[in-house]
Design a protein around this motif. Sequence first.
Motif, PDB file in Angstrom:
ATOM      1  N   UNK A 131       0.809  -1.217   0.000  1.00  0.00           N
ATOM      2  CA  UNK A 131       0.000   0.000   0.000  1.00  0.00           C
ATOM      3  C   UNK A 131       0.842   1.266   0.000  1.00  0.00           C
ATOM      4  N   UNK A 132       2.089   1.152   0.339  1.00  0.00           N
ATOM      5  CA  UNK A 132       2.977   2.309   0.303  1.00  0.00           C
ATOM      6  C   UNK A 132       2.614   3.352   1.347  1.00  0.00           C
ATOM      7  N   UNK A 133       2.773   4.587   0.967  1.00  0.00           N
ATOM      8  CA  UNK A 133       2.586   5.711   1.875  1.00  0.00           C
ATOM      9  C   UNK A 133       1.108   6.016   2.144  1.00  0.00           C
ATOM     10  N   UNK A 134       0.222   5.441   1.358  1.00  0.00           N
ATOM     11  CA  UNK A 134      -1.192   5.808   1.455  1.00  0.00           C
ATOM     12  C   UNK A 134      -1.834   5.407   2.783  1.00  0.00           C
ATOM     13  N   UNK A 135      -1.395   4.314   3.370  1.00  0.00           N
ATOM     14  CA  UNK A 135      -1.937   3.916   4.666  1.00  0.00           C
ATOM     15  C   UNK A 135      -1.575   4.945   5.739  1.00  0.00           C
ATOM     16  N   UNK A 136      -0.324   5.395   5.728  1.00  0.00           N
ATOM     17  CA  UNK A 136       0.087   6.437   6.675  1.00  0.00           C
ATOM     18  C   UNK A 136      -0.616   7.752   6.381  1.00  0.00           C
ATOM     19  N   UNK A 137      -0.794   8.055   5.111  1.00  0.00           N
ATOM     20  CA  UNK A 137      -1.472   9.297   4.723  1.00  0.00           C
ATOM     21  C   UNK A 137      -2.905   9.315   5.238  1.00  0.00           C
ATOM     22  N   UNK A 138      -3.588   8.176   5.175  1.00  0.00           N
ATOM     23  CA  UNK A 138      -4.961   8.110   5.699  1.00  0.00           C
ATOM     24  C   UNK A 138      -4.986   8.390   7.193  1.00  0.00           C
ATOM     25  N   UNK A 139      -4.028   7.840   7.920  1.00  0.00           N
ATOM     26  CA  UNK A 139      -3.980   8.066   9.362  1.00  0.00           C
ATOM     27  C   UNK A 139      -3.746   9.549   9.671  1.00  0.00           C
ATOM     28  N   UNK A 140      -2.811  10.159   8.983  1.00  0.00           N
ATOM     29  CA  UNK A 140      -2.496  11.574   9.227  1.00  0.00           C
ATOM     30  C   UNK A 140      -3.672  12.451   8.807  1.00  0.00           C
TER      31      UNK A 140
END
Length: 124
Positions: free
Chosen positions: A9-18
């Motif tokens: 999923x790359x950076x998108x999982x972290x982006x959703x959290x932020x």
Amino acid sequence: MTINFKDALGVHADALHVRAERTKVLAANIANESTPGYTARDVDFGAMLQERAALDSAGPGNGDLAMLDAETLYRVPFHPSADGNTVEIGVEQAAFSQNASDFQTSLTFINMKLRGLAKAIQGQ
């Protein structure tokens, strides 16, 4: 062979959290529009995302730490009010709307990645 969803999923999982954390901050600003002395806040998305990615790479469980207080910034108003409240509803609504749109974009990317993984698993 196992699938590492974090890598997939790359950076998108972290982006959703932020983005979710930023939504909470912006919603609090909008809710306190009439509160005397309330100071509007926001988060630096880029810095918070980098810190989240660094915590995730440090090991399991470390990415679950709440970083909201450390990354919260105060917004400087264009037109300060007499009661000390720095919330400008137009600015907050625009930021909230942009954040929601960016959240949806990250969800779309994750959805596309998961569909691609499902097709690869099925051999299509």
